[in-house]
Enzyme design. Structure first.
Site, PDB file in Angstrom:
ATOM      1  N   SER A 139      -9.101  -1.916   1.178  1.00  0.00           N
ATOM      2  CA  SER A 139      -7.971  -2.197   0.297  1.00  0.00           C
ATOM      3  C   SER A 139      -8.399  -2.475  -1.145  1.00  0.00           C
ATOM      4  O   SER A 139      -8.919  -1.595  -1.804  1.00  0.00           O
ATOM      5  CB  SER A 139      -7.164  -3.354   0.888  1.00  0.00           C
ATOM      6  OG  SER A 139      -5.946  -3.494   0.222  1.00  0.00           O
ATOM      7  N   ASP A 193      -4.030  -0.248  -5.679  1.00  0.00           N
ATOM      8  CA  ASP A 193      -5.283  -0.755  -5.133  1.00  0.00           C
ATOM      9  C   ASP A 193      -5.964   0.411  -4.397  1.00  0.00           C
ATOM     10  O   ASP A 193      -5.481   1.543  -4.430  1.00  0.00           O
ATOM     11  CB  ASP A 193      -5.019  -1.965  -4.220  1.00  0.00           C
ATOM     12  CG  ASP A 193      -4.266  -1.603  -2.972  1.00  0.00           C
ATOM     13  OD1 ASP A 193      -3.480  -0.642  -3.001  1.00  0.00           O
ATOM     14  OD2 ASP A 193      -4.464  -2.275  -1.936  1.00  0.00           O
ATOM     15  N   ASP A 230      -6.304   1.528  -1.358  1.00  0.00           N
ATOM     16  CA  ASP A 230      -5.652   2.343  -0.321  1.00  0.00           C
ATOM     17  C   ASP A 230      -4.181   2.599  -0.637  1.00  0.00           C
ATOM     18  O   ASP A 230      -3.444   3.113   0.216  1.00  0.00           O
ATOM     19  CB  ASP A 230      -5.826   1.728   1.071  1.00  0.00           C
ATOM     20  CG  ASP A 230      -5.157   0.365   1.208  1.00  0.00           C
ATOM     21  OD1 ASP A 230      -5.013  -0.332   0.184  1.00  0.00           O
ATOM     22  OD2 ASP A 230      -4.784  -0.005   2.339  1.00  0.00           O
ATOM     23  N   ASP A 290      -1.414   0.975  -0.909  1.00  0.00           N
ATOM     24  CA  ASP A 290      -0.216   0.389  -0.301  1.00  0.00           C
ATOM     25  C   ASP A 290       0.452  -0.552  -1.294  1.00  0.00           C
ATOM     26  O   ASP A 290       1.571  -1.000  -1.069  1.00  0.00           O
ATOM     27  CB  ASP A 290      -0.500  -0.301   1.044  1.00  0.00           C
ATOM     28  CG  ASP A 290      -1.598  -1.341   0.974  1.00  0.00           C
ATOM     29  OD1 ASP A 290      -2.225  -1.503  -0.094  1.00  0.00           O
ATOM     30  OD2 ASP A 290      -1.843  -1.991   2.011  1.00  0.00           O
TER      31      ASP A 290
END
Ligand code: MG
Length: 461
Positions: A101, A242, A244, A246
């Protein structure tokens, strides 16, 4: 947090398992996660990863474990976590995402996605961990070993899925700048904003696991080049992810960072313009979102801290027939239930286009309409974090206390959340008020109670 747990999780936190490569994150651990997930769920399982240099090695280990337990593996390569979740919801029995992340480049980890596309819940994770730590996972016979196929269409399908929620050409005439931070959002967000008709400029949009442009965490300092580019191109906003993708954070057309709770409040105000329903968020979220929600006649529902609790509460409310408008955390992780029950960075960026196109106002003007709030955060390193919570619970007994996660003290003009960390000897204090003086006063009050109980207070951030 979901009812009574048989016992606590040992390896997984609220967002999967994470560690530093070579120290506490190794391919052999990830292989065991693959074996455990494969034997627990079986069937067809999709594996994705962000752009970290360790990603291919860990994803291969994960796939090996899944195949050895007989699963059919789909290898999606580099895709955002919400794109993987979208694919699981549509086509697969489960998913696993190799990502750390927002953590620095030397970290990596795994998030497990359950059949419905949400992150795997606490009960299942405890069962999964039992298997990870057991020596008795049976692999299948030679003639039942699983297969792997590549699944290069997942990013495209996700982009189309996001765009389908908005009218054709929703972003026409709007210039935007996207900063995926060299992470997984490179695969989708520029394409989906272009798909809405926006003119798209990019920065840090080449996948690179060394993250040369900025850290995977989209901080105000790290986004200074994005802010410059927004001003130079006359863009309506800049959107950054960020690692990833999400989460999405924004800078306005003047290049100013939009604090994430204010982002949540603006999107909530947009969505509740013509419709009412519940807004779900963790107890750590700014009161600003509650204020905006109530103004629009919406109900507000608080959960423990962790996006999975928000996502699953939204899912359960909807299943029970309660209209749910949206959910999210005050960190740029917003959840849109008409799309899917998980934080979705691509959907959040698209929603900003819709918000600006619908209102016809600038982002800075819309943000300027929200009341100013003062938030004080403090982390106290202490082995007595739970004592501290009990102390404060006694000190504030008789007042409005919410025990959803730690204690949240609600007063008319200020509120505070005091919460022990689940994994470290750490106490987290959060105080917020519309008036800076009120926030300072409540923070002092909390510190005094702790000091009187012999608990040393820590550093403010
Ligand atoms: Mg993330």
């Amino acid at each position: 947090m979901e009812g009574n747990l048989p016992r606590a999780k040992r390896l997984f936190g609220t967002n999967g398992v994470r560690g530093e490569i070579g120290r506490d994150m190794h391919p052999d651990l990830v292989l065991r996660i693959g074996l455990a997930l494969g034997s627990l769920r079986g069937g067809s399982i999709i594996v994705g990863r962000d752009t970290r240099t360790s990603g291919p090695a860990l994803a291969s280990a994960l796939q090996a474990g899944l195949m050895a337990t007989g699963c059919r593996v789909a290898d999606a390569g580099v895709i955002p976590t919400p794109a993987l979740q979208y694919a699981v919801g549509k086509h697969y029995d489960a998913g696993a995402m190799v990502t750390a992340s927002h953590n620095p480049p030397e970290y990596n980890g795994v998030k497990i996605i359950d059949t419905d596309g949400t992150e795997m819940g606490d009960r299942e994770i405890v069962l999964l961990e039992d298997r990870i730590f057991s020596d008795s996972i049976t692999t299948v016979a030679w003639n039942r070993v699983g297969t792997v196929v590549s699944a290069p269409h997942i990013a495209e399908e996700y982009v189309q899925g996001v765009c389908s929620h908005f009218p054709e050409g929703a972003g026409e005439g709007m210039t935007v700048v996207v900063d995926p931070g060299s992470g997984a959002g490179c695969a989708t967000t520029p394409a989906l904003l272009a798909g809405l008709g926006c003119r798209v400029h990019t920065i840090n949009a080449r996948m690179d696991g060394t993250f040369p442009g900025r850290d995977p965490e989209p901080t105000e300092e790290g986004l200074a080049p994005l802010a410059e580019m927004v001003k130079a191109t006359g863009a309506a906003f800049g959107a950054a992810h960020d690692g990833d993708a999400d989460r999405t954070v924004f800078v306005d057309e003047k290049g100013r960072f939009l604090e994430e709770n204010r982002e949540f409040a603006l999107v909530a105000r947009h969505l509740t313009r013509n419709q009412r329903g519940t807004i779900v968020m963790p107890v750590s979220t700014s009161r600003l979102v509650e204020m905006v929600g109530r103004e629009a006649g919406c109900r507000v529902d608080y959960t423990p801290v962790g996006s999975i609790y928000v996502a699953r509460r939204m899912r359960d409310l909807r299943a029970a027939g309660t209209p749910v408008m949206m959910g999210g955390e005050g960190n740029g992780g917003l959840i849109f239930p008409d799309h899917q029950f998980c934080r979705d960075g691509g959907m959040t960026a698209a929603m900003m286009v819709s918000l600006l196109a619908t209102t016809g106002e600038s982002l800075s003007a819309l943000a300027g309409d929200l009341p100013e709030m003062t938030m004080i955060k403090e982390k106290i390193r202490t082995p007595r974090a739970r004592d501290a919570v009990l102390t404060l619970e006694r000190a504030f007994s008789g007042e409005d206390l919410d025990r959803t996660d730690g204690i949240r003290l609600n007063r008319e003009d200020a509120w505070a959340l005091i919460r022990p960390s689940g994994t470290e000897p750490l106490l987290r204090i959060l105080v917020e008020a519309g008036d800076a003086g009120r926030a300072e006063a409540l923070h002092r009050e909390i510190r005094n109670h702790l000091r009187n109980a012999g608990i040393t207070t820590g550093a403010r951030s």
